[in-house]
Design a protein around this motif. Structure first.
Motif, PDB file in Angstrom:
ATOM      1  N   LEU A 182       0.828  -1.208   0.000  1.00  0.00           N
ATOM      2  CA  LEU A 182       0.000   0.000   0.000  1.00  0.00           C
ATOM      3  C   LEU A 182       0.864   1.260   0.000  1.00  0.00           C
ATOM      4  N   ALA A 183       1.929   1.237   0.798  1.00  0.00           N
ATOM      5  CA  ALA A 183       2.833   2.389   0.844  1.00  0.00           C
ATOM      6  C   ALA A 183       3.506   2.599  -0.511  1.00  0.00           C
ATOM      7  N   GLY A 207       1.676   6.589  -6.772  1.00  0.00           N
ATOM      8  CA  GLY A 207       0.601   7.516  -7.119  1.00  0.00           C
ATOM      9  C   GLY A 207       1.030   8.965  -6.971  1.00  0.00           C
ATOM     10  N   LEU A 208       1.766   9.250  -5.888  1.00  0.00           N
ATOM     11  CA  LEU A 208       2.239  10.623  -5.672  1.00  0.00           C
ATOM     12  C   LEU A 208       3.244  11.032  -6.742  1.00  0.00           C
ATOM     13  N   LEU A 244       0.975   4.054  -2.894  1.00  0.00           N
ATOM     14  CA  LEU A 244       0.761   5.455  -2.578  1.00  0.00           C
ATOM     15  C   LEU A 244       1.909   6.309  -3.098  1.00  0.00           C
ATOM     16  N   LEU A 245       3.130   5.817  -2.900  1.00  0.00           N
ATOM     17  CA  LEU A 245       4.302   6.556  -3.374  1.00  0.00           C
ATOM     18  C   LEU A 245       4.284   6.676  -4.894  1.00  0.00           C
TER      19      LEU A 245
END
Length: 296
Positions: free
Chosen positions: A8-9, A15-16, A12-13
């Motif tokens: 998940l991390a 995606g950013l 998220l990274l």
């Protein structure tokens, strides 16, 4: 659980990073405008074709006041209210301390001198097809106009539209530099396309928009709600506009229709602007409109 959290991390990274990449400013190369010498006399024609005074001069301005580009008009939209900026040569309140490179980035890339995105209420999504020489000529002409000391008002936009970074995503999706009307065109029709799709930005009013305010090019020039909130901007594709090229030329220079009606509202300003152009450019726009795909 630990592997899931790591996944998940990572997502998220990623995606950013993707968001940062897609929304990043994309300025011109550092020396893109180097070596260009602007011709203010030709820039004057670009100024009128581009309708600069129609937005940046005071509402109701006439005569010499049309050249006082202190801005201030309020553009009320579904996203909030945009306040038209001062683009006079005033070094404090206008764009007098800009460079030609700064000006090129504004018109061709939709960017401020500090690298932040401009909002597409300024029609850079059309101007981005302009030649760099025309941009330089327009810049040279603007620098001859009166400096107006009038501070800009900040835009009053709803969340999340007040986040400028998001405009980069809009540009990624919609700021295409491709021509809408393609295929085999005569030199006159190509000149008309350049004027209509880029400089005079006809599509900005005459083309319907999607939920994010981008022009729906599949219905190019098929008519749209009037941004002033009253009535509609008409369909000017051949499916609806049955006038001859002679009729179109007469309307664009006099404001009179074949049945002796007259242009009103914003179109009256457009006619006033186009009256400054040579007859060959008006004829080119008329020829181009005949090549636009008909949309009922």
């Amino acid at each position: 659980m630990r592997r899931l959290l790591v996944l998940l991390a990572s997502l998220l990274l990623l995606g950013l990073v993707a968001f940062w990449y897609v929304t990043r400013p994309d300025p011109l190369p550092p020396r893109a405008m180097a070596g260009l010498t602007g011709d203010p006399q030709h820039g004057k024609l670009v100024f009128w074709a581009g309708g600069c005074a129609s937005c940046h001069a005071a509402k109701g301005a006439t005569g010499a006041d049309l050249l006082k580009l202190g801005g201030g008009r309020a553009l009320v939209t579904a996203f909030g209210t945009f306040h038209v900026p001062n683009i006079s040569p005033d070094p404090k309140d206008g764009i007098g301390d800009w460079t030609l490179q700064d000006f090129g980035n504004a018109l061709l890339r939709g960017l401020r001198p500090d690298g932040a995105h401009l909002y597409p209420a300024f029609p850079y999504t059309s101007y981005n097809k302009m030649t760099r020489q025309d941009v330089a000529d327009l810049w040279a002409y603007l620098r001859t106009l009166p400096a107006i000391a009038k501070p800009d008002k900040p835009h009053d936009l709803r969340f999340p539209f007040n986040i400028r970074r998001l405009v980069g995503g809009y540009d990624f999706l919609y700021a295409s530099k491709a021509w809408v009307v393609t295929g085999e065109l005569t030199p006159q029709e190509m000149r008309g396309r350049y004027l209509a799709e880029a400089v005079t930005h006809c599509g900005q009013c005459h083309t319907p928009r999607n939920m994010l305010g981008a022009m729906e090019t599949s219905r190019w020039l098929a008519g749209a709600p009037n941004p002033d909130g009253q009535g509609r901007i008409p369909n000017i594709t051949p499916a609806h506009l049955k006038w001859s090229t002679t009729d179109i030329e007469a309307f664009l220079t006099t404001g009179l229709t074949p049945d002796y009606d007259s242009a009103g509202g914003q179109m009256a300003d457009v006619v006033q602007n186009l009256a400054h152009l040579p007859k060959s450019d008006i004829a080119a726009i008329a020829a181009y409109l005949k090549k636009v795909p008909p949309v009922k």
